[in-house]
Design a protein around this motif. Structure first.
Motif, short mmCIF file in Angstrom:
data_model
loop_
_atom_site.label_atom_id
_atom_site.label_comp_id
_atom_site.label_asym_id
_atom_site.label_seq_id
_atom_site.Cartn_x
_atom_site.Cartn_y
_atom_site.Cartn_z
N ILE A 173 -3.92 3.89 0.25
CA ILE A 173 -4.54 3.48 -1.01
C ILE A 173 -5.91 2.91 -0.71
O ILE A 173 -6.07 2.02 0.11
N ASP A 174 -6.91 3.44 -1.37
CA ASP A 174 -8.28 3.05 -1.09
C ASP A 174 -8.54 1.58 -1.38
O ASP A 174 -7.96 0.98 -2.28
N ARG A 175 -9.44 1.05 -0.57
CA ARG A 175 -9.85 -0.35 -0.66
C ARG A 175 -10.30 -0.75 -2.07
O ARG A 175 -10.10 -1.88 -2.50
N ALA B 123 -1.77 0.29 2.44
CA ALA B 123 -2.90 -0.24 1.67
C ALA B 123 -3.99 -0.62 2.65
O ALA B 123 -3.72 -1.24 3.68
N GLU B 124 -5.24 -0.24 2.36
CA GLU B 124 -6.34 -0.59 3.26
C GLU B 124 -7.24 -1.63 2.60
O GLU B 124 -7.26 -1.78 1.38
N GLY B 125 -7.93 -2.38 3.41
CA GLY B 125 -8.87 -3.36 2.88
C GLY B 125 -8.19 -4.58 2.28
O GLY B 125 -8.73 -5.22 1.36
N ASP C 62 -6.17 9.96 3.28
CA ASP C 62 -7.00 8.74 3.31
C ASP C 62 -7.72 8.54 1.98
O ASP C 62 -7.93 9.51 1.23
N ASP C 63 -8.11 7.32 1.72
CA ASP C 63 -8.92 6.99 0.54
C ASP C 63 -8.29 7.47 -0.76
O ASP C 63 -8.98 7.91 -1.68
N PHE C 64 -6.97 7.39 -0.83
CA PHE C 64 -6.29 7.92 -2.01
C PHE C 64 -6.72 7.17 -3.27
O PHE C 64 -6.82 5.95 -3.28
CA CA Z 1 -12.73 4.32 2.73
#
Ligand code: CA
Ligand code: C2E
Ligand code: CA
Ligand code: CA
Length: 278
Positions: free
Chosen positions: A200-202, A234-236, A178-180
């Motif tokens: 991939i972090d936001r 991809a997050e966010g 997480d939060d790479f």
């Molecule tokens: Ca995060």
């Protein structure tokens, strides 16, 4: 420490006790919440980057105390970590998410559910045994569970970490990093830690359309992760422009307000029903 006379020394005391009072208050709220069922999970859809349909969900903790605003994790997870309460809270979240995923599995709407694991919880002796017993107890297909671990979590595990990660995967549970891109993470971690996917972090996603360097780094991360056979999420993701960029760069899944915010299980289920009807 300032030592300008006795008054200078005293100067910090009220501030410190204030901080610990706030944290003490949240600790009490958390203990109460655990005992009285005030914790809940919301589920945020993860969609296939190309087809756009829901292919999974991330379980996110919420805390609702009667007559108060909803607490979000950033307000209480740090306190839960400091006080060790995260071990019980994390176990509660894991069991609850497995029960929900099991319900969806039974109803023919099986989707993998991801659960966040904090460092203390992961380090705690018996993490594997607890995971194993929750899987046995709920009857969830382990392939429908994914654990999201940050680099900090993985680092905290010490020498036994890789063995533990392997055991978890052998049990059939997926692992994602997480939060790479935040912290010290480098692509060498991907080779080192036996994970299936990286998120991939936001912060990267936010900047890809503003900043050419971030865009280049993000593309490179995606390409290298894919060459190591890892899924990339991809997050966010909030805009179409971000989504198009990430899809073209080779992301396999996306998560973000563009596709849906975290929502109660029933709301996500409605989305699954709608999707099946198309
Ligand atoms: Ca995060
Ligand atoms: P995370 O694992 O990185 O989770 C993603 C966070 O981004 C969530 O915040 C989610 O609501 C938010 N988010 C999703 N899409 C978007 C978007 O398009 N734009 C923006 N601005 N934000 C978006 P949330 O729910 O407040 O959770 C914050 C953090 O708290 C999580 O970050 C995770 O580290 C932690 N957390 C949440 N639930 C748990 C849990 O059950 N156990 C543990 N240990 N940590 C948890
Ligand atoms: Ca996460
Ligand atoms: Ca994340």
């Amino acid at each position: 420490v300032k030592t300008q006379g006795r008054h200078g020394y005293c100067f910090y005391a009220p501030e410190m006790s204030q901080r610990s009072a706030a944290s003490q208050r949240i600790e009490n709220v958390l203990r109460h919440a655990l005992a009285h069922g005030e914790l809940s999970l919301q589920y945020q859809p993860k969609v296939d980057a190309v087809l756009g349909h829901i292919v999974g969900a991330e379980a996110l903790l919420r805390l609702q105390v009667e007559g108060k605003d909803l607490f979000v994790p950033d307000q209480f997870i740090p306190v839960a970590e400091d006080t060790g309460l995260i071990v019980s809270i994390g176990t509660w979240a894991l069991r609850e998410a497995c029960l929900q995923a099991r319900r969806w599995q039974r109803e023919g709407r099986a989707i993998p559910v991801s659960v966040n694991v904090s460092p203390l919880q992961f380090q705690y002796a018996g993490f594997y045994e607890r995971l194993d017993s929750i899987l046995n107890e709920t009857g969830l297909d382990p392939n429908l569970l994914e654990l999201e671990l940050t680099e900090r979590t993985m680092m905290s595990g010490g020498d036994g970490t890789i063995r533990l990660l392997r055991r978890i995967r052998q049990r059939g549970v997926r692992l994602s990093l997480d939060d790479f891109g935040t912290g010290y993470s480098s692509l060498s971690y991907l080779k080192h830690f036996p994970v299936d996917a990286l998120k991939i972090d936001r912060a990267f996603v936010r900047d890809i359309t503003q900043d050419a360097e971030t865009a280049a780094i993000t593309s490179a991360i995606i390409a290298m992760a894919r060459s190591l056979n890892k899924d990339v999420i991809a997050e966010g993701v909030e805009t179409e422009v971000q989504s198009t960029f990430l899809r073209e760069a080779g992301c396999s899944q996306m998560q973000g307000f563009l596709f849906g915010p975290p929502m109660p299980a029933e709301a996500l289920e409605l989305r699954l029903v709608e999707q099946a009807a198309v």
